[in-house]
Design an enzyme around this catalytic site. Structure first.
Site, short mmCIF file in Angstrom:
data_model
loop_
_atom_site.label_atom_id
_atom_site.label_comp_id
_atom_site.label_asym_id
_atom_site.label_seq_id
_atom_site.Cartn_x
_atom_site.Cartn_y
_atom_site.Cartn_z
N CYS A 167 -17.89 -39.37 -23.22
CA CYS A 167 -17.38 -38.65 -21.93
C CYS A 167 -15.97 -38.89 -21.98
O CYS A 167 -15.49 -40.03 -21.85
CB CYS A 167 -18.29 -39.14 -20.89
SG CYS A 167 -17.69 -38.52 -19.40
N GLU A 168 -15.08 -38.00 -21.52
CA GLU A 168 -13.80 -38.23 -21.18
C GLU A 168 -13.48 -38.58 -19.68
O GLU A 168 -12.38 -39.18 -19.65
CB GLU A 168 -12.79 -36.73 -21.30
CG GLU A 168 -13.56 -35.66 -20.19
CD GLU A 168 -12.34 -34.47 -20.48
OE1 GLU A 168 -12.21 -33.55 -19.42
OE2 GLU A 168 -12.14 -34.10 -21.74
N HIS A 169 -14.49 -38.54 -19.20
CA HIS A 169 -14.34 -39.18 -17.69
C HIS A 169 -14.59 -40.86 -17.58
O HIS A 169 -13.89 -41.37 -16.72
CB HIS A 169 -15.38 -38.46 -16.59
CG HIS A 169 -15.09 -37.00 -16.57
ND1 HIS A 169 -16.21 -35.93 -16.53
CD2 HIS A 169 -13.97 -36.14 -16.56
CE1 HIS A 169 -15.53 -34.89 -16.79
NE2 HIS A 169 -14.35 -34.90 -16.50
N HIS A 170 -15.57 -41.09 -18.46
CA HIS A 170 -15.96 -42.58 -18.24
C HIS A 170 -15.85 -43.39 -19.65
O HIS A 170 -15.87 -44.51 -19.73
CB HIS A 170 -17.22 -42.79 -17.57
CG HIS A 170 -17.53 -42.38 -16.22
ND1 HIS A 170 -17.96 -40.97 -16.12
CD2 HIS A 170 -17.09 -42.76 -15.19
CE1 HIS A 170 -18.07 -40.84 -14.75
NE2 HIS A 170 -17.40 -41.71 -14.16
N GLN A 216 -19.53 -31.98 -22.60
CA GLN A 216 -20.32 -31.19 -23.46
C GLN A 216 -20.08 -29.75 -23.41
O GLN A 216 -20.07 -28.98 -24.34
CB GLN A 216 -21.69 -31.58 -22.85
CG GLN A 216 -22.66 -30.68 -23.71
CD GLN A 216 -24.22 -31.15 -23.31
OE1 GLN A 216 -24.36 -32.29 -22.77
NE2 GLN A 216 -25.05 -30.24 -23.65
N HIS A 253 -26.47 -38.13 -21.42
CA HIS A 253 -25.05 -38.45 -20.94
C HIS A 253 -25.18 -39.86 -20.58
O HIS A 253 -25.87 -39.94 -19.60
CB HIS A 253 -24.45 -37.65 -20.15
CG HIS A 253 -23.83 -36.18 -20.63
ND1 HIS A 253 -22.55 -35.99 -20.71
CD2 HIS A 253 -24.65 -35.30 -20.78
CE1 HIS A 253 -22.64 -34.72 -21.20
NE2 HIS A 253 -23.92 -34.33 -21.47
N CYS A 303 -23.05 -41.76 -19.03
CA CYS A 303 -22.43 -41.86 -17.63
C CYS A 303 -23.54 -41.63 -16.50
O CYS A 303 -23.28 -41.92 -15.30
CB CYS A 303 -21.24 -40.80 -17.45
SG CYS A 303 -21.66 -39.44 -17.72
#
Length: 215
Positions: A103-106, A144, A172, A174
């Site tokens: 995940c590019e966020h976490h 995704q 995910h 996250c």
């Protein structure tokens, strides 16, 4: 179960990615290892203890492998096609392509399966090339939704089939490991191009084939 359908443009090409990294002076292995050491201290642990002495080197090596997709071009993987198909023009479906992404966020794992189909227009591609295309995009920081669209659009752009269908189902971490902490929740995303987008009966046939072959 969450489901969404999006058309998202491809990310920049690997060549552009590498050019950008070079322009921004990609960190050296030593700099990466030092940064990992800082993170270890931030967790409250001691990076000098026996179990963590080599962790910065191991993490740097693992990151080069897990994010190797930035240095690979999916268009090159799809470039070699076969035109001796004996007139075959019906759906080609490759299902259950397992992948691990982040995940590019976490920067925590996304674990799932991709199902990819296309309608040939006079040529086909080796089946392993589709799986490798999934892996290339998976080995980048991702959402995704974006990954689903990227796979569909690069196959459409390079092979120019009559249509492409991509469905990804993934869990995910996250959501499972932090925040709401809901283990086992699965997200579905789809992208359709060409005949799959314009003709609902082709979408239905794609979904029926997936259900009919499910274990």
């Amino acid at each position: 179960m969450d489901a969404c359908v999006k058309n998202i443009p491809l990310q920049t090409s690997p060549a552009q990615d590498l050019s950008s990294l070079q322009t921004n002076q990609r960190p050296s292995a030593a700099e990466v290892e030092a940064a990992v050491g800082v993170l270890l201290r931030w967790t409250g642990d001691n990076p000098e203890r026996e179990g963590l002495i080599d962790t910065p080197k191991r993490v740097a090596k693992a990151y080069r492998e897990m994010f190797s997709g930035y240095e690979q071009d999916p268009a090159e993987e799809l470039g070699r096609t076969f035109e001796e198909v004996e007139g075959y023009d019906d759906m080609v479906l490759i299902r259950d392509i397992s992948f691990h992404s982040h995940c590019e966020h976490h920067m925590v794992p996304i674990i799932g399966k991709a199902h990819v189909a296309y309608l040939p227009d006079g040529k086909v591609v080796g089946l392993s090339k589709i799986a490798r295309t999934v892996d290339i995009f998976a080995h980048r920081l991702q959402t995704q939704e974006a990954m689903t669209a990227q796979i569909a659009h690069v196959i459409q752009d390079v092979l120019q089939p009559r249509g492409v269908a991509v469905l990804i189902e993934a869990e995910h971490m996250c959501m499972a490991m932090r925040g709401i902490r809901k283990q086992g929740s699965t997200t579905l995303t789809t992208t359709f191009t060409g005949a799959f987008r314009d003709h609902p009966e082709e979408q239905a046939r794609f979904m029926m084939m997936l259900r009919g072959l499910s274990r």
